[in-house]
Structures are given as C-alpha cells and as structure tokens.
Design a protein around this motif. Structure first.
Motif, PDB file in Angstrom:
ATOM      1  N   MET A   1      13.246  -4.561   2.471  1.00  0.00           N
ATOM      2  CA  MET A   1      12.092  -4.946   4.174  1.00  0.00           C
ATOM      3  C   MET A   1      11.682  -3.790   4.444  1.00  0.00           C
ATOM      4  O   MET A   1      12.561  -2.540   5.172  1.00  0.00           O
ATOM      5  N   VAL A   2      10.289  -3.102   3.837  1.00  0.00           N
ATOM      6  CA  VAL A   2       9.846  -1.731   4.725  1.00  0.00           C
ATOM      7  C   VAL A   2       9.992  -2.049   5.981  1.00  0.00           C
ATOM      8  O   VAL A   2       8.610  -3.557   6.396  1.00  0.00           O
ATOM      9  N   PRO A   3       9.943  -1.113   6.685  1.00  0.00           N
ATOM     10  CA  PRO A   3       8.929  -1.213   8.331  1.00  0.00           C
ATOM     11  C   PRO A   3       8.045  -1.795   8.112  1.00  0.00           C
ATOM     12  O   PRO A   3       6.892  -0.611   7.850  1.00  0.00           O
ATOM     13  N   GLU A   4       7.262  -1.720   9.184  1.00  0.00           N
ATOM     14  CA  GLU A   4       5.794  -2.059   9.215  1.00  0.00           C
ATOM     15  C   GLU A   4       4.914   0.112   9.552  1.00  0.00           C
ATOM     16  O   GLU A   4       3.699   0.071   8.850  1.00  0.00           O
ATOM     17  N   GLY A   5       5.792   0.488   9.693  1.00  0.00           N
ATOM     18  CA  GLY A   5       5.227   1.676   9.989  1.00  0.00           C
ATOM     19  C   GLY A   5       4.461   2.090   8.632  1.00  0.00           C
ATOM     20  O   GLY A   5       4.516   2.744   8.556  1.00  0.00           O
ATOM     21  N   LYS A   6       6.237   2.085   8.159  1.00  0.00           N
ATOM     22  CA  LYS A   6       6.070   2.469   6.647  1.00  0.00           C
ATOM     23  C   LYS A   6       5.099   2.359   5.904  1.00  0.00           C
ATOM     24  O   LYS A   6       4.130   3.712   5.152  1.00  0.00           O
ATOM     25  N   VAL A   7       4.639   0.863   5.776  1.00  0.00           N
ATOM     26  CA  VAL A   7       2.886   0.078   5.326  1.00  0.00           C
ATOM     27  C   VAL A   7       2.784   1.303   5.741  1.00  0.00           C
ATOM     28  O   VAL A   7       1.435   1.197   5.007  1.00  0.00           O
ATOM     29  N   GLU A   8       2.262   1.004   7.410  1.00  0.00           N
ATOM     30  CA  GLU A   8       1.035   1.806   7.679  1.00  0.00           C
ATOM     31  C   GLU A   8       0.687   3.633   7.201  1.00  0.00           C
ATOM     32  O   GLU A   8      -0.518   3.954   7.035  1.00  0.00           O
ATOM     33  N   VAL A   9       1.695   4.051   7.415  1.00  0.00           N
ATOM     34  CA  VAL A   9       1.890   5.887   6.255  1.00  0.00           C
ATOM     35  C   VAL A   9       1.351   5.637   5.337  1.00  0.00           C
ATOM     36  O   VAL A   9       0.719   6.215   4.828  1.00  0.00           O
ATOM     37  N   GLU A  10       1.624   4.910   4.179  1.00  0.00           N
ATOM     38  CA  GLU A  10       1.569   4.567   2.708  1.00  0.00           C
ATOM     39  C   GLU A  10      -0.111   4.169   2.896  1.00  0.00           C
ATOM     40  O   GLU A  10      -0.131   4.857   1.894  1.00  0.00           O
ATOM     41  N   LYS A  11      -0.637   3.251   3.038  1.00  0.00           N
ATOM     42  CA  LYS A  11      -2.016   2.939   3.720  1.00  0.00           C
ATOM     43  C   LYS A  11      -2.768   4.008   4.159  1.00  0.00           C
ATOM     44  O   LYS A  11      -3.472   4.637   2.997  1.00  0.00           O
ATOM     45  N   THR A  12      -2.357   5.178   4.556  1.00  0.00           N
ATOM     46  CA  THR A  12      -3.370   6.004   5.253  1.00  0.00           C
ATOM     47  C   THR A  12      -3.408   7.121   4.235  1.00  0.00           C
ATOM     48  O   THR A  12      -4.022   7.605   3.935  1.00  0.00           O
ATOM     49  N   VAL A  13      -1.925   7.331   3.452  1.00  0.00           N
ATOM     50  CA  VAL A  13      -1.989   8.313   2.533  1.00  0.00           C
ATOM     51  C   VAL A  13      -2.130   8.113   1.396  1.00  0.00           C
ATOM     52  O   VAL A  13      -3.676   9.052   0.892  1.00  0.00           O
ATOM     53  N   ARG A  14      -2.482   6.466   0.918  1.00  0.00           N
ATOM     54  CA  ARG A  14      -3.614   6.365  -0.328  1.00  0.00           C
ATOM     55  C   ARG A  14      -4.965   6.636   0.373  1.00  0.00           C
ATOM     56  O   ARG A  14      -5.981   7.412  -0.658  1.00  0.00           O
ATOM     57  N   ALA A  15      -4.910   6.475   1.291  1.00  0.00           N
ATOM     58  CA  ALA A  15      -6.568   6.337   1.950  1.00  0.00           C
ATOM     59  C   ALA A  15      -7.176   7.595   1.524  1.00  0.00           C
ATOM     60  O   ALA A  15      -8.710   8.272   1.272  1.00  0.00           O
ATOM     61  N   THR A  16      -6.083   8.790   2.239  1.00  0.00           N
ATOM     62  CA  THR A  16      -6.602  10.049   2.522  1.00  0.00           C
ATOM     63  C   THR A  16      -6.309  10.631   1.008  1.00  0.00           C
ATOM     64  O   THR A  16      -7.857  11.619   1.041  1.00  0.00           O
ATOM     65  N   LEU A  17      -5.564  10.193   0.065  1.00  0.00           N
ATOM     66  CA  LEU A  17      -5.540  10.663  -0.578  1.00  0.00           C
ATOM     67  C   LEU A  17      -7.365  10.447  -1.816  1.00  0.00           C
ATOM     68  O   LEU A  17      -8.130  11.683  -1.950  1.00  0.00           O
ATOM     69  N   GLY A  18      -7.627   9.276  -1.036  1.00  0.00           N
ATOM     70  CA  GLY A  18      -8.775   9.091  -2.047  1.00  0.00           C
ATOM     71  C   GLY A  18     -10.289   9.967  -1.526  1.00  0.00           C
ATOM     72  O   GLY A  18     -10.897  10.442  -1.834  1.00  0.00           O
ATOM     73  N   ASP A  19     -10.439   9.756   0.557  1.00  0.00           N
ATOM     74  CA  ASP A  19     -11.246  10.717   0.801  1.00  0.00           C
ATOM     75  C   ASP A  19     -11.340  11.829   0.249  1.00  0.00           C
ATOM     76  O   ASP A  19     -12.265  12.178  -0.380  1.00  0.00           O
ATOM     77  N   VAL A  20      -9.908  12.787   0.309  1.00  0.00           N
ATOM     78  CA  VAL A  20      -9.841  13.956   0.336  1.00  0.00           C
ATOM     79  C   VAL A  20     -10.279  14.533  -1.228  1.00  0.00           C
ATOM     80  O   VAL A  20     -10.731  15.193  -1.343  1.00  0.00           O
ATOM     81  N   LEU A  21      -9.840  13.563  -2.351  1.00  0.00           N
ATOM     82  CA  LEU A  21     -10.210  13.708  -3.648  1.00  0.00           C
ATOM     83  C   LEU A  21     -11.395  13.051  -4.143  1.00  0.00           C
ATOM     84  O   LEU A  21     -11.304  13.841  -5.689  1.00  0.00           O
ATOM     85  N   GLY A  22     -11.802  12.417  -3.640  1.00  0.00           N
ATOM     86  CA  GLY A  22     -13.251  11.504  -4.508  1.00  0.00           C
ATOM     87  C   GLY A  22     -12.812  10.548  -4.948  1.00  0.00           C
ATOM     88  O   GLY A  22     -13.198  10.350  -6.145  1.00  0.00           O
ATOM     89  N   LEU A  23     -11.374  10.327  -5.417  1.00  0.00           N
ATOM     90  CA  LEU A  23     -10.726   8.968  -6.063  1.00  0.00           C
ATOM     91  C   LEU A  23     -11.258   8.234  -5.607  1.00  0.00           C
ATOM     92  O   LEU A  23     -10.912   7.017  -4.396  1.00  0.00           O
ATOM     93  N   THR A  24     -11.170   6.977  -6.658  1.00  0.00           N
ATOM     94  CA  THR A  24     -11.171   6.015  -6.714  1.00  0.00           C
ATOM     95  C   THR A  24     -10.594   4.425  -6.024  1.00  0.00           C
ATOM     96  O   THR A  24      -9.062   5.300  -6.040  1.00  0.00           O
ATOM     97  N   PRO A  25     -11.270   3.414  -5.350  1.00  0.00           N
ATOM     98  CA  PRO A  25     -10.283   2.845  -4.543  1.00  0.00           C
ATOM     99  C   PRO A  25      -9.187   2.115  -5.561  1.00  0.00           C
ATOM    100  O   PRO A  25      -7.479   2.290  -5.065  1.00  0.00           O
ATOM    101  N   GLU A  26      -9.769   1.364  -6.367  1.00  0.00           N
ATOM    102  CA  GLU A  26      -8.667   1.229  -7.671  1.00  0.00           C
ATOM    103  C   GLU A  26      -7.590   2.114  -7.798  1.00  0.00           C
ATOM    104  O   GLU A  26      -6.986   1.712  -8.328  1.00  0.00           O
ATOM    105  N   ARG A  27      -7.744   3.567  -8.295  1.00  0.00           N
ATOM    106  CA  ARG A  27      -7.483   4.178  -8.771  1.00  0.00           C
ATOM    107  C   ARG A  27      -5.442   4.711  -7.613  1.00  0.00           C
ATOM    108  O   ARG A  27      -5.108   4.900  -8.578  1.00  0.00           O
TER     109      ARG A  27
END
Length: 90
Positions: A1-27
């Motif tokens: 089981m993944v602690p909730e904080g790690k899930v939130e960090v992963e979501k933030t990393v994904r969103a940041t990569l998408g925003d900064v690099l201009g990647l689609t949410p699907e990618r």
C-alpha cells in the motif's frame, strides 16, 4: 500500500511535468516508474530541467539544492518521483 502523501507527490510530479514540458495529460498518465525522462524526452532539455525543479519546489513546498541533483535524479519517472517524495515527506 502506498502512503497517501506519496500518491499526492506522484500526482504533483505528473502535473508539473505536463505543465512545464507541455505534455498531454494522456502522455503523462502513461508514465510508469521505468519511463525514461532526461535524454529520452526531447522536451526535457537542460533549460527545462531548471524550470521543472523550480516548479516542483513551489508546488511541493520544498527546497532543492544543486548538490541534491545528479544524473540519476531525472533518469526515470520513478527516480524523479522518489526524489520528490523524499524531499516532500521528510
């Protein structure tokens, strides 16, 4: 089981990569721990690295020192997420 904080960090990393690099949410959603980043994503050049790290600092409320970053930090999505989790959840 993944602690909730790690899930939130992963979501933030994904969103940041998408925003900064201009990647689609699907990618970005398709990234797993082994997805290569630096050297594999043409959008992630040395200038984008600086912007990505700065944005992660802001979004996660962390401080990233230049000495914290090495070649492995941005090698894969998993490595970047583990790094961000270690900083944010310490």
């Amino acid at each position: 089981m993944v602690p909730e904080g790690k899930v939130e960090v992963e979501k933030t990393v994904r969103a940041t990569l998408g925003d900064v690099l201009g990647l689609t949410p699907e990618r970005v959603a398709s990234f797993d721990d082994e997805t290569p980043l630096f050297g594999a994503l043409p959008e992630l050049d040395s200038m984008a690295v600086a912007g990505l790290l700065t944005e992660l600092e802001d979004r996660l409320g962390i401080l990233i020192d230049d000495d914290d970053i090495d070649g492995e930090t941005l090698e894969t999505f998993g490595a970047l997420t583990r790094f961000a989790s270690a900083k944010a959840l310490q």
